[in-house]
Design a protein around this motif. Structure first.
Motif, PDB file in Angstrom:
ATOM      1  N   PRO A 163       4.343   2.446 -13.760  1.00 60.17           N
ATOM      2  CA  PRO A 163       4.041   1.143 -13.153  1.00 60.17           C
ATOM      3  C   PRO A 163       2.582   0.957 -12.751  1.00 60.17           C
ATOM      4  CG  PRO A 163       5.269   2.542 -11.629  1.00 60.17           C
ATOM      5  CD  PRO A 163       5.301   3.226 -12.959  1.00 60.17           C
ATOM      6  N   LEU A 164       1.840   2.054 -12.606  1.00 58.34           N
ATOM      7  CA  LEU A 164       0.449   1.925 -12.177  1.00 58.34           C
ATOM      8  C   LEU A 164      -0.516   2.624 -13.136  1.00 58.34           C
ATOM      9  CD1 LEU A 164       0.743   2.126  -8.310  1.00 58.34           C
ATOM     10  CD2 LEU A 164      -0.631   0.467  -9.561  1.00 58.34           C
ATOM     11  N   LEU A 165      -0.175   2.627 -14.402  1.00 59.82           N
ATOM     12  CA  LEU A 165      -1.076   3.190 -15.400  1.00 59.82           C
ATOM     13  C   LEU A 165      -0.798   2.569 -16.761  1.00 59.82           C
ATOM     14  CD1 LEU A 165      -3.265   5.318 -16.146  1.00 59.82           C
ATOM     15  CD2 LEU A 165      -1.388   6.901 -16.651  1.00 59.82           C
ATOM     16  N   GLY A 166      -1.850   2.219 -17.463  1.00 57.33           N
ATOM     17  CA  GLY A 166      -1.698   1.788 -18.846  1.00 57.33           C
ATOM     18  C   GLY A 166      -1.814   0.302 -19.048  1.00 57.33           C
TER      19      GLY A 166
ATOM     20  N   SER B  52     -10.344  -2.808 -20.960  1.00 60.45           N
ATOM     21  CA  SER B  52      -9.709  -1.565 -20.507  1.00 60.45           C
ATOM     22  C   SER B  52     -10.756  -0.465 -20.424  1.00 60.45           C
ATOM     23  CB  SER B  52      -8.543  -1.176 -21.417  1.00 60.45           C
ATOM     24  OG  SER B  52      -8.926  -1.150 -22.773  1.00 60.45           O
ATOM     25  N   GLY B  53     -10.990   0.236 -21.523  1.00 55.57           N
ATOM     26  CA  GLY B  53     -12.081   1.209 -21.578  1.00 55.57           C
ATOM     27  C   GLY B  53     -12.196   2.117 -20.370  1.00 55.57           C
ATOM     28  N   ASN B  54     -13.421   2.203 -19.851  1.00 54.55           N
ATOM     29  CA  ASN B  54     -13.707   3.117 -18.745  1.00 54.55           C
ATOM     30  C   ASN B  54     -13.038   2.735 -17.434  1.00 54.55           C
ATOM     31  OD1 ASN B  54     -15.271   5.038 -20.007  1.00 54.55           O
ATOM     32  ND2 ASN B  54     -17.208   4.001 -19.611  1.00 54.55           N
ATOM     33  N   LEU B  55     -12.429   1.574 -17.364  1.00 54.70           N
ATOM     34  CA  LEU B  55     -11.768   1.188 -16.118  1.00 54.70           C
ATOM     35  C   LEU B  55     -10.724   2.217 -15.694  1.00 54.70           C
ATOM     36  CD1 LEU B  55     -11.222  -2.660 -16.642  1.00 54.70           C
ATOM     37  CD2 LEU B  55     -12.895  -1.532 -15.161  1.00 54.70           C
ATOM     38  N   PHE B  56     -10.060   2.818 -16.667  1.00 51.76           N
ATOM     39  CA  PHE B  56      -9.013   3.787 -16.343  1.00 51.76           C
ATOM     40  C   PHE B  56      -9.585   5.104 -15.829  1.00 51.76           C
ATOM     41  CE2 PHE B  56      -6.872   1.029 -19.485  1.00 51.76           C
ATOM     42  CZ  PHE B  56      -5.778   0.646 -18.720  1.00 51.76           C
ATOM     43  N   ASP B  57     -10.897   5.279 -15.911  1.00 53.68           N
ATOM     44  CA  ASP B  57     -11.526   6.535 -15.507  1.00 53.68           C
ATOM     45  C   ASP B  57     -12.362   6.420 -14.228  1.00 53.68           C
ATOM     46  OD1 ASP B  57     -10.661   7.999 -17.894  1.00 53.68           O
ATOM     47  OD2 ASP B  57     -12.027   6.675 -18.968  1.00 53.68           O
ATOM     48  N   ILE B  58     -12.442   5.240 -13.645  1.00 53.04           N
ATOM     49  CA  ILE B  58     -13.257   5.063 -12.432  1.00 53.04           C
ATOM     50  C   ILE B  58     -12.666   5.887 -11.288  1.00 53.04           C
ATOM     51  CG2 ILE B  58     -13.967   3.393 -10.676  1.00 53.04           C
ATOM     52  CD1 ILE B  58     -14.212   1.321 -12.898  1.00 53.04           C
ATOM     53  N   GLY B  59     -13.493   6.686 -10.654  1.00 55.53           N
ATOM     54  CA  GLY B  59     -13.023   7.631  -9.651  1.00 55.53           C
ATOM     55  C   GLY B  59     -12.380   6.998  -8.449  1.00 55.53           C
ATOM     56  N   GLU B  60     -12.846   5.829  -8.045  1.00 55.31           N
ATOM     57  CA  GLU B  60     -12.308   5.169  -6.851  1.00 55.31           C
ATOM     58  C   GLU B  60     -10.907   4.597  -7.067  1.00 55.31           C
ATOM     59  OE1 GLU B  60     -16.806   4.898  -6.442  1.00 55.31           O
ATOM     60  OE2 GLU B  60     -15.313   4.790  -8.055  1.00 55.31           O
ATOM     61  N   ILE B  61     -10.451   4.595  -8.326  1.00 50.06           N
ATOM     62  CA  ILE B  61      -9.172   3.971  -8.667  1.00 50.06           C
ATOM     63  C   ILE B  61      -8.088   5.039  -8.803  1.00 50.06           C
ATOM     64  CG2 ILE B  61      -7.966   2.759 -10.513  1.00 50.06           C
ATOM     65  CD1 ILE B  61     -10.510   1.148 -10.988  1.00 50.06           C
ATOM     66  N   THR B  62      -6.968   4.841  -8.098  1.00 46.22           N
ATOM     67  CA  THR B  62      -5.845   5.778  -8.177  1.00 46.22           C
ATOM     68  C   THR B  62      -4.625   5.150  -8.860  1.00 46.22           C
ATOM     69  OG1 THR B  62      -5.148   5.117  -5.951  1.00 46.22           O
ATOM     70  CG2 THR B  62      -6.577   7.070  -6.154  1.00 46.22           C
ATOM     71  N   GLY B  63      -4.789   3.984  -9.414  1.00 42.20           N
ATOM     72  CA  GLY B  63      -3.747   3.323 -10.181  1.00 42.20           C
ATOM     73  C   GLY B  63      -4.315   2.075 -10.826  1.00 42.20           C
TER      74      GLY B  63
ATOM     75  N   HIS C 273       0.843  -1.188   0.000  1.00 43.44           N
ATOM     76  CA  HIS C 273       0.000   0.000   0.000  1.00 43.44           C
ATOM     77  C   HIS C 273       0.884   1.245   0.000  1.00 43.44           C
ATOM     78  CE1 HIS C 273       0.882  -0.489   4.326  1.00 43.44           C
ATOM     79  NE2 HIS C 273       0.815   0.831   4.359  1.00 43.44           N
ATOM     80  N   ALA C 274       0.254   2.375  -0.284  1.00 42.71           N
ATOM     81  CA  ALA C 274       0.930   3.670  -0.263  1.00 42.71           C
ATOM     82  C   ALA C 274       0.131   4.623   0.617  1.00 42.71           C
ATOM     83  CB  ALA C 274       1.052   4.223  -1.680  1.00 42.71           C
ATOM     84  N   ASP C 275       0.798   5.635   1.127  1.00 40.01           N
ATOM     85  CA  ASP C 275       0.121   6.609   1.987  1.00 40.01           C
ATOM     86  C   ASP C 275      -0.613   7.674   1.181  1.00 40.01           C
ATOM     87  OD1 ASP C 275       1.044   5.337   4.279  1.00 40.01           O
ATOM     88  OD2 ASP C 275       2.923   6.472   4.255  1.00 40.01           O
ATOM     89  N   ALA C 276      -0.234   7.834  -0.085  1.00 38.74           N
ATOM     90  CA  ALA C 276      -0.848   8.856  -0.935  1.00 38.74           C
ATOM     91  C   ALA C 276      -1.200   8.226  -2.281  1.00 38.74           C
ATOM     92  CB  ALA C 276       0.110  10.026  -1.127  1.00 38.74           C
ATOM     93  N   PRO C 277      -2.172   8.800  -2.976  1.00 42.34           N
ATOM     94  CA  PRO C 277      -2.560   8.232  -4.265  1.00 42.34           C
ATOM     95  C   PRO C 277      -1.463   8.392  -5.314  1.00 42.34           C
ATOM     96  CG  PRO C 277      -3.675  10.325  -3.921  1.00 42.34           C
ATOM     97  CD  PRO C 277      -2.993   9.984  -2.631  1.00 42.34           C
ATOM     98  N   THR C 278      -1.306   7.394  -6.151  1.00 38.04           N
ATOM     99  CA  THR C 278      -0.329   7.484  -7.234  1.00 38.04           C
ATOM    100  C   THR C 278      -0.816   8.443  -8.314  1.00 38.04           C
ATOM    101  OG1 THR C 278       0.509   5.261  -6.830  1.00 38.04           O
ATOM    102  CG2 THR C 278       0.850   6.166  -9.038  1.00 38.04           C
ATOM    103  N   LEU C 279      -2.101   8.348  -8.671  1.00 43.31           N
ATOM    104  CA  LEU C 279      -2.684   9.196  -9.705  1.00 43.31           C
ATOM    105  C   LEU C 279      -3.773  10.072  -9.112  1.00 43.31           C
ATOM    106  CD1 LEU C 279      -3.058   6.520 -12.535  1.00 43.31           C
ATOM    107  CD2 LEU C 279      -1.179   8.143 -12.230  1.00 43.31           C
ATOM    108  N   HIS C 280      -3.922  11.249  -9.672  1.00 42.72           N
ATOM    109  CA  HIS C 280      -4.956  12.162  -9.194  1.00 42.72           C
ATOM    110  C   HIS C 280      -6.338  11.681  -9.624  1.00 42.72           C
ATOM    111  CE1 HIS C 280      -7.069  15.836  -8.169  1.00 42.72           C
ATOM    112  NE2 HIS C 280      -7.603  15.829  -9.380  1.00 42.72           N
TER     113      HIS C 280
END
Length: 421
Positions: free
Chosen positions: A284-287, A104-115, A58-65
């Motif tokens: 590492p956490l996108l794409g 893939s599609g909308n999975l990359f845009d789901i708000g609850e996901i930060t990576g 885990h991380a203390d802060a989100p990887t992606l905004h």
């Protein structure tokens, strides 16, 4: 039920099981709430299923905004996990763009996901048979070239762009005389004003055909026909009329549909260039990872696939290049058809990088493409190609390049000029 299994690397501050279920629903029969008509029978037929969740760290802060995360301010931590989801093929049919949109599609845009990174795809054998196979593949490429055991030794037209058709043809003449197996256009040289395909293809093929009549060997030239779909068909027809055997296209910019259309139109070998893939893969956490990426394009029926090179000028680690090459040299589906493609190694390659390349591929079924490694050899392109063949002979006999160079002048000059591998 026949299903495609996708594996993801996920980061989220919310419960992993909840977010995984959200992903499965978003990309199959559901949405964020149950809707009218979403019966149990429909869900049994069409809903994706979360197969496994393996929590990692885990991380203390989100990887992606995420604006959603910024509004909701969840407490964290931001958990990471590998998640496997199975998607029914009945939702997709024989439809590559929809397959890509599903996994893939909308999975990359789901708000609850930060990576989120799509790591791999498992394609059922029966589903694989619904799509095109390579027209040439490894065996056909070797047969076309008359090269049975060694790697395919090739090079790239340099300068990348700017030469006129007669200048390109003169370089090809020099390379054919030197004994090269394969030549390709650079990815940025497709149909430029200064060297349009309508002039370049006849000029180059006249040289290649001349050398075939003289030696019995026909060099394979991958003409870059990257363009809109109808133009690519016309360009492929031109190459075929002039006696060519291979065309090249930039996968990311032609797209899945364009590559499918090209495959169904031409029996020529398709040399698949992945330029731009780093935009999908480097974070590492996108794409998307190479295995998932190449699986989608393998379904278009390509014959050769770029994997970059070990110790080259690009960002890939040796492990990443190795994994990519071995993925190309394996059937896409367990118990499926033989759809292996030839991995194309390039980027800063020369005789000294051949040992680790052969070790990575665990096979000689590969293209080993050297630009400077051939064209910048201090004794000229003839010696550049000779250095590759001498290196392979040494390695095949179990020796080291340093030891073998004593009796092989082209290899010795390469080691002296380019330095240690």
């Amino acid at each position: 039920m026949e299903r495609i299994i996708a594996e993801y690397l996920l980061e989220t501050p919310y419960p992993l099981a909840d977010v995984a279920a959200m992903m499965a629903g978003e990309q199959s029969s559901g949405t964020f709430v149950r809707v009218a008509g979403e019966t149990e029978e429909l869900r049994a037929r069409a809903a994706a299923e979360v197969l496994s969740i393996e929590e990692l760290d885990h991380a203390d802060a989100p990887t992606l905004h995420s604006a959603y995360i910024a509004r909701k301010q969840p407490a964290g931590p931001f958990r990471r996990a590998r998640i496997r989801i199975a998607f029914p093929t009945g939702n997709i049919g024989r439809n590559l763009p929809t397959l890509a949109a599903t996994v893939s599609g909308n999975l990359f845009d789901i708000g609850e996901i930060t990576g989120l990174k799509l790591l791999s795809l498992e394609i059922p054998a029966a589903y694989r048979t619904r799509f095109e196979l390579p027209a040439q593949g490894i065996a056909g490429t070797r047969e076309s070239l008359g090269v049975t055991e060694t790697p395919i030794f090739g090079t790239i037209i340099k300068p990348n762009v700017g030469m006129r058709p007669d200048e390109i043809a003169a370089l090809v003449d020099q390379l054919c005389a030197a004994g090269v197996d394969f030549i390709k256009d650079d990815e940025v040289c497709a149909n430029p004003d200064i060297a349009p395909l309508a002039e370049r293809v006849p000029a180059v093929m006249a040289v290649i055909n001349k050398w075939q009549e003289r030696t019995g060997r026909k060099v394979m030239m991958a003409f870059n026909i990257t363009d809109e779909t109808d133009a690519m068909r016309r360009h492929a027809d031109l190459v075929a009329r002039e006696g060519g055997s291979c065309v090249m296209a930039s996968l990311n910019w032609c797209g899945l549909s364009g590559m499918e259309s090209l495959r169904t139109h031409t029996p020529l070998a398709i040399h698949a260039h992945r330029n731009g893939f780093g935009a999908m893969s480097r974070h590492p956490l996108l794409g998307m990872g190479f295995q998932a990426y190449h699986a989608l394009f393998r379904l278009t029926g390509i014959d050769h696939m770029h994997v970059h090179g070990i110790g080259g000028k690009f960002v890939d680690t040796a492990e990443e290049v190795t994994d990519a090459a071995r993925a190309c040299l394996a059937a896409l589906s367990k118990d499926g058809p033989d759809d292996r493609v030839m991995p194309a190694f390039s980027s800063g390659q020369w005789a000294g990088t051949l040992p680790q390349t052969l070790a990575a591929a665990q096979s000689s079924d590969l293209m080993f493409m050297c630009g400077g490694g051939i064209l910048a050899h201090p004794q000229g392109p003839d010696a550049g190609i000779a250095s590759l063949r001498e290196a392979y002979d040494v390695l095949r006999s179990g020796g080291s390049l340093a030891e073998g160079a004593a009796a092989r002048p082209a290899l010795a000059a390469a080691l002296d000029f380019f330095g240690s591998p």
